[in-house]
Design a protein around this motif. Structure first.
Motif, PDB file in Angstrom:
ATOM      1  N   ILE A  23     -17.686   4.261  82.265  1.00 57.83           N
ATOM      2  CA  ILE A  23     -16.597   5.089  82.340  1.00 57.83           C
ATOM      3  C   ILE A  23     -15.277   4.408  83.106  1.00 57.83           C
ATOM      4  CG2 ILE A  23     -15.908   7.167  83.944  1.00 57.83           C
ATOM      5  CD1 ILE A  23     -18.858   8.011  83.957  1.00 57.83           C
ATOM      6  N   MET A  24     -15.536   3.426  83.817  1.00 56.05           N
ATOM      7  CA  MET A  24     -14.447   2.722  84.603  1.00 56.05           C
ATOM      8  C   MET A  24     -13.545   1.958  83.811  1.00 56.05           C
ATOM      9  SD  MET A  24     -16.813   2.194  88.037  1.00 56.05           S
ATOM     10  CE  MET A  24     -15.675   0.640  88.666  1.00 56.05           C
ATOM     11  N   SER A  25     -14.440   1.451  82.680  1.00 56.86           N
ATOM     12  CA  SER A  25     -13.866   0.488  81.582  1.00 56.86           C
ATOM     13  C   SER A  25     -12.809   1.164  80.533  1.00 56.86           C
ATOM     14  CB  SER A  25     -14.854  -0.258  80.719  1.00 56.86           C
ATOM     15  OG  SER A  25     -15.606  -1.077  81.625  1.00 56.86           O
ATOM     16  N   GLN A  26     -12.240   2.388  80.614  1.00 53.17           N
ATOM     17  CA  GLN A  26     -11.418   3.098  79.924  1.00 53.17           C
ATOM     18  C   GLN A  26     -10.053   2.658  80.208  1.00 53.17           C
ATOM     19  OE1 GLN A  26     -12.278   7.551  79.513  1.00 53.17           O
ATOM     20  NE2 GLN A  26     -13.369   7.061  81.435  1.00 53.17           N
ATOM     21  N   ASP A  27      -9.196   2.705  79.244  1.00 54.91           N
ATOM     22  CA  ASP A  27      -7.904   1.977  79.266  1.00 54.91           C
ATOM     23  C   ASP A  27      -6.993   3.129  79.622  1.00 54.91           C
ATOM     24  OD1 ASP A  27      -5.770   0.390  79.050  1.00 54.91           O
ATOM     25  OD2 ASP A  27      -5.545   0.987  76.710  1.00 54.91           O
ATOM     26  N   LYS A  28      -7.070   3.546  80.814  1.00 57.67           N
ATOM     27  CA  LYS A  28      -6.185   4.487  81.486  1.00 57.67           C
ATOM     28  C   LYS A  28      -6.744   4.530  83.000  1.00 57.67           C
ATOM     29  CE  LYS A  28      -9.464   8.801  81.008  1.00 57.67           C
ATOM     30  NZ  LYS A  28      -9.326   8.868  82.641  1.00 57.67           N
ATOM     31  N   ARG A  29      -5.876   5.213  83.850  1.00 63.46           N
ATOM     32  CA  ARG A  29      -6.247   5.571  85.029  1.00 63.46           C
ATOM     33  C   ARG A  29      -7.731   6.128  85.226  1.00 63.46           C
ATOM     34  NH1 ARG A  29      -3.424   7.362  90.792  1.00 63.46           N
ATOM     35  NH2 ARG A  29      -5.302   8.384  91.799  1.00 63.46           N
ATOM     36  N   VAL A  30      -8.627   5.886  86.023  1.00 63.66           N
ATOM     37  CA  VAL A  30     -10.026   6.311  86.288  1.00 63.66           C
ATOM     38  C   VAL A  30      -9.992   6.702  87.644  1.00 63.66           C
ATOM     39  CG1 VAL A  30     -12.424   6.101  85.974  1.00 63.66           C
ATOM     40  CG2 VAL A  30     -10.883   5.039  84.205  1.00 63.66           C
ATOM     41  N   ASN A  31     -10.502   7.897  87.909  1.00 63.25           N
ATOM     42  CA  ASN A  31     -10.801   8.439  89.171  1.00 63.25           C
ATOM     43  C   ASN A  31     -12.403   8.775  89.373  1.00 63.25           C
ATOM     44  OD1 ASN A  31      -7.930   8.417  89.632  1.00 63.25           O
ATOM     45  ND2 ASN A  31      -7.878  10.442  88.645  1.00 63.25           N
ATOM     46  N   VAL A  32     -12.961   8.023  90.433  1.00 64.76           N
ATOM     47  CA  VAL A  32     -14.367   8.166  90.951  1.00 64.76           C
ATOM     48  C   VAL A  32     -14.621   8.648  92.040  1.00 64.76           C
ATOM     49  CG1 VAL A  32     -15.039   6.648  88.695  1.00 64.76           C
ATOM     50  CG2 VAL A  32     -14.483   5.791  90.904  1.00 64.76           C
ATOM     51  N   ALA A 120     -15.580  10.794  87.179  1.00 64.47           N
ATOM     52  CA  ALA A 120     -17.065  10.523  87.526  1.00 64.47           C
ATOM     53  C   ALA A 120     -17.223  10.922  89.007  1.00 64.47           C
ATOM     54  CB  ALA A 120     -17.516   9.161  87.020  1.00 64.47           C
ATOM     55  N   MET A 121     -18.401  11.473  89.185  1.00 62.54           N
ATOM     56  CA  MET A 121     -18.769  11.220  90.580  1.00 62.54           C
ATOM     57  C   MET A 121     -20.109  10.922  90.709  1.00 62.54           C
ATOM     58  SD  MET A 121     -19.123  14.817  93.203  1.00 62.54           S
ATOM     59  CE  MET A 121     -17.409  14.876  93.708  1.00 62.54           C
ATOM     60  N   LEU A 122     -20.706  10.043  91.581  1.00 55.61           N
ATOM     61  CA  LEU A 122     -22.152   9.499  91.850  1.00 55.61           C
ATOM     62  C   LEU A 122     -22.645  10.179  93.116  1.00 55.61           C
ATOM     63  CD1 LEU A 122     -24.405   7.500  90.933  1.00 55.61           C
ATOM     64  CD2 LEU A 122     -23.030   5.999  92.598  1.00 55.61           C
ATOM     65  N   ILE A 123     -23.522  11.041  92.823  1.00 59.27           N
ATOM     66  CA  ILE A 123     -24.138  11.689  94.032  1.00 59.27           C
ATOM     67  C   ILE A 123     -25.717  11.366  94.581  1.00 59.27           C
ATOM     68  CG2 ILE A 123     -22.318  13.492  94.282  1.00 59.27           C
ATOM     69  CD1 ILE A 123     -24.567  15.181  93.051  1.00 59.27           C
ATOM     70  N   GLY A 124     -26.073  11.659  95.724  1.00 65.08           N
ATOM     71  CA  GLY A 124     -27.488  11.566  95.677  1.00 65.08           C
ATOM     72  C   GLY A 124     -27.995  13.128  96.217  1.00 65.08           C
ATOM     73  N   LYS A 180     -15.430  15.430  85.516  1.00 60.92           N
ATOM     74  CA  LYS A 180     -15.824  15.464  83.962  1.00 60.92           C
ATOM     75  C   LYS A 180     -17.290  14.885  83.757  1.00 60.92           C
ATOM     76  CE  LYS A 180     -11.076  14.364  83.118  1.00 60.92           C
ATOM     77  NZ  LYS A 180     -10.499  14.235  84.231  1.00 60.92           N
ATOM     78  N   HIS A 181     -17.798  13.948  84.595  1.00 68.64           N
ATOM     79  CA  HIS A 181     -19.395  13.468  84.237  1.00 68.64           C
ATOM     80  C   HIS A 181     -19.789  13.356  85.846  1.00 68.64           C
ATOM     81  CE1 HIS A 181     -21.872  10.596  81.885  1.00 68.64           C
ATOM     82  NE2 HIS A 181     -22.806  11.331  82.905  1.00 68.64           N
ATOM     83  N   LEU A 182     -20.965  14.192  86.135  1.00 69.72           N
ATOM     84  CA  LEU A 182     -21.736  14.382  87.224  1.00 69.72           C
ATOM     85  C   LEU A 182     -22.980  13.232  87.221  1.00 69.72           C
ATOM     86  CD1 LEU A 182     -21.713  15.120  90.226  1.00 69.72           C
ATOM     87  CD2 LEU A 182     -22.835  17.397  89.406  1.00 69.72           C
ATOM     88  N   ILE A 183     -22.870  12.522  87.979  1.00 71.64           N
ATOM     89  CA  ILE A 183     -24.272  11.605  87.912  1.00 71.64           C
ATOM     90  C   ILE A 183     -25.207  11.741  89.021  1.00 71.64           C
ATOM     91  CG2 ILE A 183     -25.071   9.289  87.576  1.00 71.64           C
ATOM     92  CD1 ILE A 183     -21.904   8.835  86.488  1.00 71.64           C
TER      93      ILE A 183
END
Length: 231
Positions: A23-32, A120-124, A180-183
């Motif tokens: 997700i972070m490798s996209q060619d744009k601003r990426v917000n996580v 993207a959001m990384l949660i526990g 957009k993508h919940l992990i």
């Protein structure tokens, strides 16, 4: 909902790392938005050598999704721990760190929307079924980012971490559903029963993370122990 089961903690962390870096490798601003705690430790250990000082990831901006302030300290518990685990060793620019605080929580959703939304959001998962700062007995699923005042009567109240009257903030379910993508990452047999409840049980305010079943792009990464009771 996509559920990925890996053999152990290391393999689970590797899978989460690969998804995040993709997700972070996209060619744009990426917000996580990323989490503190013990569960993501190996994820960050694996990401840091790839991300540190790399121009390929200068497009990535970071947000914390909850915060507990500490008297006498400039920053709260969450962002301080995220700095220690990842942001500082990865040498992330301060310009790319966007802090949620008790003072600015009311504009959190608007600020994220103006930045293009969270990719993207990384949660526990809490042992009591909470996610982010959405706790049993104080969560309403219609909440965006909101503030909780601790009465001391809550079943999750921890006098070692907080005092009566403390106010903390968290992104609510309505905010999380805009991601957009919940992990979700979970490891260990001590959370296996709760994993079963929140992923395969009914949506229930008693286990706030159960609402996440309904997220339109939800990836769950478990080790075999955490997945023990799943059908």
């Amino acid at each position: 909902m996509k559920v990925i089961v890996k053999k152990d903690f290391d393999a689970m962390s590797e899978a989460a790392k690969e998804i995040l870096l993709g997700i972070m490798s996209q060619d744009k601003r990426v917000n996580v938005s990323i989490t503190a705690g013990k569960t993501p430790v190996k994820v960050y250990e694996k990401m840091i050598p790839v991300v540190k000082d790399s121009p390929d990831f200068s497009n990535v901006h970071y947000y914390n999704f909850d915060e507990i302030p500490v008297d006498g300290q400039e920053e709260g518990i969450t962002i301080s721990e995220i700095r220690q685990l990842y942001l500082t060793p990865a040498n992330v620019s301060e310009d790319n760190i966007h802090k949620l605080t008790v003072e600015n929580y009311a504009t959190q959703d608007e600020r994220i929307a103006l930045d293009g939304g969270l990719d993207a959001m990384l949660i526990g998962l809490g042992g009591d079924g909470h996610f982010c700062g959405n706790m049993p007995t104080t969560t309403q699923f219609e909440n965006e980012t909101y503030k909780i005042k601790v009465s001391g009567e809550e079943p999750w109240f921890d006098s070692a971490m907080m005092e009566k009257g403390l106010e903390f903030v968290t992104m609510g379910a309505k905010s999380v559903f805009k991601v957009k993508h919940l992990i979700l990452i979970v490891n260990g047999k001590n959370k296996a029963e709760m994993v079963k409840k929140v992923l395969q049980g009914p949506v229930d305010l008693a286990y706030p993370a159960s609402i996440l079943q309904l997220h339109p792009n939800f990836t769950v990464i478990l080790d075999e122990e955490a997945a023990h009771y799943l059908d």
